[in-house]
Design an enzyme around this catalytic site. Structure first.
Site, PDB file in Angstrom:
ATOM      1  N   ASP A 334       0.819  -1.218   0.000  1.00 56.66           N
ATOM      2  CA  ASP A 334       0.000   0.000   0.000  1.00 56.66           C
ATOM      3  C   ASP A 334       0.850   1.265   0.000  1.00 56.66           C
ATOM      4  O   ASP A 334       2.022   1.233   0.366  1.00 56.66           O
ATOM      5  CB  ASP A 334      -0.896   0.026   1.250  1.00 56.66           C
ATOM      6  CG  ASP A 334      -0.073  -0.007   2.520  1.00 56.66           C
ATOM      7  OD1 ASP A 334       0.786  -0.904   2.643  1.00 56.66           O
ATOM      8  OD2 ASP A 334      -0.259   0.876   3.388  1.00 56.66           O
ATOM      9  N   GLU A 335       0.250   2.341  -0.425  1.00 55.61           N
ATOM     10  CA  GLU A 335       0.772   3.709  -0.259  1.00 55.61           C
ATOM     11  C   GLU A 335       2.233   3.858  -0.677  1.00 55.61           C
ATOM     12  O   GLU A 335       3.086   4.196   0.124  1.00 55.61           O
ATOM     13  CB  GLU A 335       0.627   4.140   1.210  1.00 55.61           C
ATOM     14  CG  GLU A 335      -0.800   4.225   1.668  1.00 55.61           C
ATOM     15  CD  GLU A 335      -0.927   4.704   3.108  1.00 55.61           C
ATOM     16  OE1 GLU A 335      -1.778   5.583   3.342  1.00 55.61           O
ATOM     17  OE2 GLU A 335      -0.205   4.212   3.984  1.00 55.61           O
ATOM     18  N   VAL A 336       2.472   3.623  -1.955  1.00 56.01           N
ATOM     19  CA  VAL A 336       3.861   3.611  -2.411  1.00 56.01           C
ATOM     20  C   VAL A 336       4.214   4.917  -3.111  1.00 56.01           C
ATOM     21  O   VAL A 336       3.639   5.246  -4.153  1.00 56.01           O
ATOM     22  CB  VAL A 336       4.086   2.417  -3.356  1.00 56.01           C
ATOM     23  CG1 VAL A 336       5.514   2.417  -3.867  1.00 56.01           C
ATOM     24  CG2 VAL A 336       3.786   1.122  -2.615  1.00 56.01           C
TER      25      VAL A 336
END
Ligand code: TNX
Length: 512
Positions: A334-336
């Site tokens: 997630d959230e890269v």
């Protein structure tokens, strides 16, 4: 004189409390007990009861396997010291003398977690396809007893069970809670307490978020600095901690004894700062970033194009997989920041090969859905991800939508702990939704189940974790188990009010 008056007032107060009528709403199943999650089919007659007494004996078949025997032992220890007899093996048809509780397997029952529970004044029978179903039957039986069953030392406990007939099986196979032990560490004994309480509600997946920017929590023998250095930090600047491999295996085995599968997660390629502090070769410039003991994310990311990072990644996946008997390995995803889309997607595909090569089924936050995933991979919906892409290719989905499932969200504006980016989540908000209609393109047939994550940026002590988790995680237990047509908030809330006494008995610090 003053003292005497105070004590008289105190006595009057205590007497008043004793006779005070209960103001709780009348619950569906009697005033003394409530069953959560609501069984698929339940008929009770509270006017006739089975009474547990010293002559009660627990039976399993002569040929019962060790898992069945272990469930019977678990039940016996719950009823000790009233039930003093050892669990007996034997043919249990015909009159046995004394009251008996019998656990047996029946392969004709359809669902691997399903069970039937029959209570007459003379005997109780729990029948299931597999030991997991016996365990869930025992949890239902436990909830049919007064809360005093939770107090082993209480004298003069009268453990009565209403007679009746229950036929039960879960709606979904995945009924999970996630605990973020990375932002703040949780000691093994506190994890075990969670396992015990969650198993009362038939939750069967414990997802452990074992690494994040702020800390690394699992010993990796081939890369010792991950835990030794990466484990030194947490949010707020305190010393974090980590599980040795023996401690982790012990947690996994303890969970298994409660029919709960541990799902380990090492979040990559972002949320990995603590590992980069320990092994700077995970970064592109080879320089260790500063530790990040804060809320938020530092924007560091794994150097996915460098061949030198993969031997480390493979060691991590291999060691964790070999310690984890369950079929799942969660890669985060997630959230890269910083990576191009193609760098990100090819990294996810590479991870899928690595995880599958170690014999595990990959799980990832649904940010991974645009990658070329195989249908055995599981995506976990949480936010504005494209989870429907995975459903469209025939893959399975875990529903953890932030505005419903995020146990780290505040209950309301007065809650001191917690965050609020996904909104306030009262118990009603956490309960009142149907996973099958929540997201366009994600029908019931694509849904493996539900999971409530407890991110721990703002929770420190075990009491804080409990404060945010309970009672909302119990909503998820019921959403995951009970047919949608049988669920209403008002009925659940009535049962929950009685269920709160059981939480208190179990020493759980429920927050709302
Ligand atoms: C988003 S959910 C995150 C976590 C945070 C959480 C706080 C997800 C996959 N990422 O890293 O802890 O929000 O609510």
């Amino acid at each position: 004189m003053k003292i005497a008056r105070t004590s008289i007032l105190l006595l009057l107060f205590v007497a008043a409390c004793r006779v005070a009528p209960t103001t709780a709403p009348v619950p569906a199943l009697g005033s003394n007990f409530s069953v959560i999650p609501m069984p698929a089919s339940i008929q009770l007659d509270t006017s006739r009861t089975f009474r547990v007494d010293t002559s009660t004996t627990i039976y399993v078949a002569e040929s019962a396997d060790s898992a069945t025997f272990a469930v019977a032992q678990y039940l016996r220890s719950m009823l000790t010291p009233i039930v003093g007899h050892e669990v007996r093996r034997g043919v249990t048809t015909g009159p046995m003398g004394g009251r008996r509780i019998e656990l047996s397997l029946d392969p004709s029952i359809a669902n691997a977690e399903g069970y039937k529970l029959d209570v007459t004044p003379d005997d109780i029978s729990i029948v299931a396809k597999a030991p997991a179903g016996l365990f869930y039957g025992v949890q239902t039986l436990r909830q049919l007893m007064p809360v005093s069953v939770e107090y082993q030392a209480a004298v003069a406990r009268r453990l009565t069970v209403p007679t009746g007939h229950i036929v039960d099986a879960p709606r979904f196979e995945w009924r999970g809670m996630q605990i973020d032990v990375a932002r703040h560490f949780m000691q093994p004994r506190d994890v075990k307490k969670f396992i015990d309480v969650l198993s009362l509600y038939k939750i069967n997946r414990l997802h452990l978020h074992l690494a994040d920017d702020q800390g690394w929590r699992i010993e990796i023998l081939s890369r010792p600095n991950l835990a030794k250095i990466g484990g030194l930090t947490q949010v707020g600047g305190g010393v974090g901690g980590y599980y040795t491999q023996d401690e982790y295996k012990d947690i996994v085995a303890y969970a298994a004894s409660r029919f709960m599968t541990v799902v380990p997660e090492i979040d990559m390629p972002a949320h990995l700062n603590a590992a980069m502090v320990a092994y700077p070769e995970l970064t592109c410039d080879g320089v260790a970033p500063p530790a990040y003991p804060f809320i938020g994310a530092p924007k560091t990311v794994l150097c996915v194009d460098s061949a030198r990072v993969y031997p480390i990644v493979e060691d991590i996946v291999r060691e964790i997989s070999s310690m984890t008997p369950g079929p799942y390995y969660h890669i985060g995803g997630d959230e890269v920041p910083r990576l191009t889309k193609s760098q990100y997607l090819s990294f996810i595909e590479k991870m899928q090969s690595i995880v599958n090569a170690d014999g595990k089924r990959m799980v990832g936050w649904a940010d991974i859905a645009p990658a070329n995933l195989n249908t055995g991979t599981i995506t976990q919906h949480w936010s504005t991800d494209s989870v429907q892409l995975h459903a469209a290719r025939g893959g399975k989905v875990i529903m953890s939508p932030g505005p419903k499932a995020y146990l780290d969200m505040k209950y309301d504006s007065t809650t001191i702990l917690g965050l609020k980016w996904a909104g306030f989540i009262t118990p009603q908000v956490s309960y009142d939704w149907d996973p099958a209609t929540y997201r366009a393109g994600v029908p019931e047939s694509a849904i493996l189940g539900v999971e409530a994550p407890l991110w721990s940026e703002t929770v420190v002590r075990p009491e804080d974790f409990e404060f945010m988790a309970f009672p909302r995680v119990i909503s998820f237990a019921e959403i995951g188990w009970t047919p949608q047509a049988l669920r209403t908030w008002s009925d659940f809330n009535n049962r929950l009010q009685i269920g709160r006494k059981r939480l208190t008995a179990l020493g759980v610090n429920a927050g709302y």
